[in-house]
Scaffold this motif. Structure first.
Motif, short mmCIF file in Angstrom:
data_model
loop_
_atom_site.label_atom_id
_atom_site.label_comp_id
_atom_site.label_asym_id
_atom_site.label_seq_id
_atom_site.Cartn_x
_atom_site.Cartn_y
_atom_site.Cartn_z
N THR A 1 39.40 -7.84 37.76
CA THR A 1 40.75 -8.50 37.66
C THR A 1 41.94 -7.95 38.35
O THR A 1 41.73 -6.61 38.70
CB THR A 1 41.18 -8.81 36.30
OG1 THR A 1 41.36 -7.46 35.66
CG2 THR A 1 40.18 -9.62 35.45
N TYR B 1 35.49 -15.69 45.98
CA TYR B 1 35.27 -14.36 46.26
C TYR B 1 34.08 -13.95 47.02
O TYR B 1 33.94 -15.15 47.87
CB TYR B 1 34.85 -14.10 44.58
CG TYR B 1 35.98 -14.31 43.47
CD1 TYR B 1 36.94 -13.15 43.52
CD2 TYR B 1 36.07 -15.26 42.76
CE1 TYR B 1 38.25 -13.42 42.70
CE2 TYR B 1 37.23 -15.48 42.08
CZ TYR B 1 38.13 -14.43 41.97
OH TYR B 1 39.20 -14.58 41.02
N ALA C 1 43.16 -12.55 40.79
CA ALA C 1 41.79 -12.41 40.84
C ALA C 1 41.09 -12.17 39.42
O ALA C 1 41.94 -11.49 38.47
CB ALA C 1 41.36 -11.25 41.75
N ALA D 1 37.52 -9.36 45.69
CA ALA D 1 38.71 -10.21 45.99
C ALA D 1 39.17 -10.05 47.07
O ALA D 1 39.72 -8.86 47.33
CB ALA D 1 39.67 -10.26 44.57
#
Length: 151
Positions: A35, A75, A141, A134
């Motif tokens: 993330t 991605y 992301a 990402a």
């Protein structure tokens, strides 16, 4: 397919080259979750989690299979080989990750060389790392990888 929780993962970001992207990676419910915020400012543009393959992939590998979910963004898998010496050299293939777990197959022929002086010929036995990235645009992301295998 191998559960990703059985692999060692390392988080990387463009900050090693002056970029300003921020993120984190952690194992959640047996999956590696990446993330963060990807920013192309300051010539940046990636966050990544990577695992090493000291012995490479089996020579007859035709594809990589993934179980993924995410926030609907695009991605990438980044492969580094015995021939990728510089940080910006890798082989790349993209995929979309929606909110439900899905199985994705990425043929090795779909991986394109990034960076100069790389052969288009990707040899499975030369692969030394797989990165979930990402990459390449400004966005938030959120992607999880639960398992990875070969096909």
């Amino acid at each position: 397919m191998t559960p990703v929780s059985e692999l060692d993962w390392t988080y990387l970001a463009d900050t090693v080259m002056g970029g300003v992207s921020e993120g984190r990676a952690q194992i959640e419910d047996g999956a590696i979750r990446l993330t963060g915020t990807v920013s192309t400012a300051n010539r940046g543009g990636f966050i990544q989690v990577r695992t090493t393959l000291p012995d490479g992939l089996p020579p007859d590998t035709a594809a990589l299979r993934l179980q993924v979910r995410g926030n609907g963004a695009r991605y990438f898998l980044h492969l580094r080989t015995t021939r990728t010496r510089l940080p910006w050299q890798f082989y790349q293939a993209g995929f979309e990750a929606g909110p439900d777990w899905s199985d994705i197959s990425l043929p090795l022929s779909a991986f394109t060389p990034q960076g100069q002086l790389l052969s288009r010929d990707l040899r499975p036995e030369e692969v030394r790392s797989i990165g979930l990235a990402a990459y390449g645009q400004d966005y938030v992301a959120d992607v999880s990888l639960r398992a990875i295998g070969i096909g």
